[in-house]
Design a protein around this motif. Structure first.
Motif, PDB file in Angstrom:
ATOM      1  N   LYS A 121       3.078  -7.721  -4.073  1.00  0.00           N
ATOM      2  CA  LYS A 121       3.182  -6.460  -4.795  1.00  0.00           C
ATOM      3  C   LYS A 121       3.922  -5.425  -3.968  1.00  0.00           C
ATOM      4  CE  LYS A 121      -1.065  -7.104  -7.472  1.00  0.00           C
ATOM      5  NZ  LYS A 121      -2.415  -6.568  -7.762  1.00  0.00           N
ATOM      6  N   ALA A 122       3.987  -5.672  -2.667  1.00  0.00           N
ATOM      7  CA  ALA A 122       4.704  -4.756  -1.781  1.00  0.00           C
ATOM      8  C   ALA A 122       6.202  -5.002  -1.844  1.00  0.00           C
ATOM      9  CB  ALA A 122       4.221  -4.916  -0.337  1.00  0.00           C
ATOM     10  N   LYS A 145      -1.307 -10.381  -3.374  1.00  0.00           N
ATOM     11  CA  LYS A 145      -1.404  -8.941  -3.121  1.00  0.00           C
ATOM     12  C   LYS A 145      -0.222  -8.450  -2.306  1.00  0.00           C
ATOM     13  CE  LYS A 145      -6.437  -8.505  -3.387  1.00  0.00           C
ATOM     14  NZ  LYS A 145      -7.679  -8.122  -2.659  1.00  0.00           N
ATOM     15  N   ALA A 146       0.187  -9.265  -1.338  1.00  0.00           N
ATOM     16  CA  ALA A 146       1.291  -8.859  -0.478  1.00  0.00           C
ATOM     17  C   ALA A 146       2.601  -8.788  -1.248  1.00  0.00           C
ATOM     18  CB  ALA A 146       1.426  -9.846   0.679  1.00  0.00           C
ATOM     19  N   PHE A 198       1.815  -6.261   5.274  1.00  0.00           N
ATOM     20  CA  PHE A 198       1.769  -7.230   4.189  1.00  0.00           C
ATOM     21  C   PHE A 198       2.950  -8.193   4.227  1.00  0.00           C
ATOM     22  CE2 PHE A 198      -1.025  -4.016   2.103  1.00  0.00           C
ATOM     23  CZ  PHE A 198      -2.123  -4.846   1.921  1.00  0.00           C
ATOM     24  N   GLU A 202      11.165   6.032   8.009  1.00  0.00           N
ATOM     25  CA  GLU A 202      10.110   6.962   8.398  1.00  0.00           C
ATOM     26  C   GLU A 202      10.365   7.513   9.782  1.00  0.00           C
ATOM     27  OE1 GLU A 202       6.218   5.637   7.720  1.00  0.00           O
ATOM     28  OE2 GLU A 202       6.759   4.471   5.992  1.00  0.00           O
ATOM     29  N   GLN A 255      10.772   1.503   2.027  1.00  0.00           N
ATOM     30  CA  GLN A 255      10.787   2.888   1.549  1.00  0.00           C
ATOM     31  C   GLN A 255       9.479   3.241   0.853  1.00  0.00           C
ATOM     32  OE1 GLN A 255      14.489   2.990  -0.789  1.00  0.00           O
ATOM     33  NE2 GLN A 255      15.189   4.595   0.581  1.00  0.00           N
ATOM     34  N   LYS A 256       8.970   2.312   0.062  1.00  0.00           N
ATOM     35  CA  LYS A 256       7.777   2.588  -0.743  1.00  0.00           C
ATOM     36  C   LYS A 256       6.489   2.468   0.066  1.00  0.00           C
ATOM     37  CE  LYS A 256       5.450   1.259  -5.036  1.00  0.00           C
ATOM     38  NZ  LYS A 256       5.513   0.401  -6.251  1.00  0.00           N
ATOM     39  N   TRP A 257       6.415   1.449   0.953  1.00  0.00           N
ATOM     40  CA  TRP A 257       5.161   1.130   1.616  1.00  0.00           C
ATOM     41  C   TRP A 257       5.114   1.502   3.094  1.00  0.00           C
ATOM     42  CZ3 TRP A 257       1.334  -0.328  -1.585  1.00  0.00           C
ATOM     43  CH2 TRP A 257       1.690  -0.850  -2.824  1.00  0.00           C
ATOM     44  N   SER A 272      11.031  -2.044  -0.309  1.00  0.00           N
ATOM     45  CA  SER A 272       9.634  -2.241   0.087  1.00  0.00           C
ATOM     46  C   SER A 272       9.270  -1.329   1.246  1.00  0.00           C
ATOM     47  CB  SER A 272       9.410  -3.707   0.491  1.00  0.00           C
ATOM     48  OG  SER A 272       9.641  -4.576  -0.597  1.00  0.00           O
ATOM     49  N   TRP A 325       2.926  -0.371   5.894  1.00  0.00           N
ATOM     50  CA  TRP A 325       2.218  -1.418   5.159  1.00  0.00           C
ATOM     51  C   TRP A 325       3.153  -2.563   4.799  1.00  0.00           C
ATOM     52  CZ3 TRP A 325      -2.751  -1.724   5.437  1.00  0.00           C
ATOM     53  CH2 TRP A 325      -3.517  -0.566   5.589  1.00  0.00           C
ATOM     54  N   ALA A 326       4.461  -2.277   4.704  1.00  0.00           N
ATOM     55  CA  ALA A 326       5.424  -3.348   4.421  1.00  0.00           C
ATOM     56  C   ALA A 326       5.477  -4.323   5.591  1.00  0.00           C
ATOM     57  CB  ALA A 326       6.814  -2.756   4.171  1.00  0.00           C
TER      58      ALA A 326
END
Length: 214
Positions: free
Chosen positions: A199-200, A196-197, A116, A214, A107-109, A105, A112-113
């Motif tokens: 989905k993260a 929605k969260a 959310f 990051e 890595q992808k977001w 999560s 935002w991880a």
């Protein structure tokens, strides 16, 4: 004894402190029922004028932000050995599968991880320490932490408080049916945010190699 029944025996100032401390400890990585305490306290505030919902929301937000920041610092210093240690102490929450899911999560977001993650029980515990372990830039973490903490803690307090106020009014006219309807309507917005969260947080799969973040 039910949580809310127990809270009714506690002075308001102790409730403010309890909410801030429990949510803070949960946010820094200790599995505690922060959301249950917050919801119960907000509902209690709607029924008793002694508890100020604004102070309650502020204490919850402060606990979430400070706890996450402490968790970030601990994760940054402890690194992966910390996750391994937590896995031994809390295998149900910090299993390798859960850690791998949370890492994907992040890595992808990215930041935002953290934002959310505040609305997902698993990521709420992981967010601070894992962001530190993965060396997410602190300024990114702080922005997501502050906005996520305020929206989750303050928003939850506001929704549950007003649901309680409406339910109290309806209850006088429609008995338990009014309470059920009010709770369902009020919690709809929270469920939408949670959906929605989530989905993260990708569905569980085999762990993948993880970079430095990051």
């Amino acid at each position: 004894m039910h949580v809310q029944e127990w809270l009714e025996t506690v002075p308001p100032i102790a409730i403010y402190a309890l909410v801030g401390v429990v949510i803070g400890l949960e946010s820094l990585g200790i599995p505690l029922p922060g959301e249950i305490i917050l919801v119960s306290s907000a509902l209690l505030a709607s029924q008793h004028g002694d508890i100020d919902p604004f102070i309650l929301g502020a204490c919850a937000s402060a606990g979430a932000i400070i706890g996450d920041s402490i968790g970030y610092a601990i994760g940054r210093k402890g690194g992966r050995p910390l996750l391994a240690w937590l896995g031994k102490k809390f295998p149900k929450h910090f299993s390798e599968g859960h850690i791998a899911t949370a890492e994907r999560s992040f890595q992808k977001w990215g930041m935002w991880a953290v934002f959310f993650g505040r609305f997902v029980a698993l990521l709420r515990i992981f967010a601070g320490p894992l962001a530190g372990v993965l060396h997410m830039p602190y300024w990114k973490f702080l922005i997501a932490n502050v906005f996520g903490g305020i929206l989750w803690a303050g928003g939850t307090t506001a929704v549950i408080y007003y649901v309680g106020v409406v339910a109290e009014s309806w209850l006088k006219r429609f008995s338990w049916l009014g309470l059920v309807a009010a709770v369902l309507i009020g919690l709809t917005s929270m469920l939408i945010l949670k959906r929605k969260a989530k989905k993260a947080a990708p569905a569980h799969q085999e762990p993948e190699p993880v970079g430095a973040g990051e």
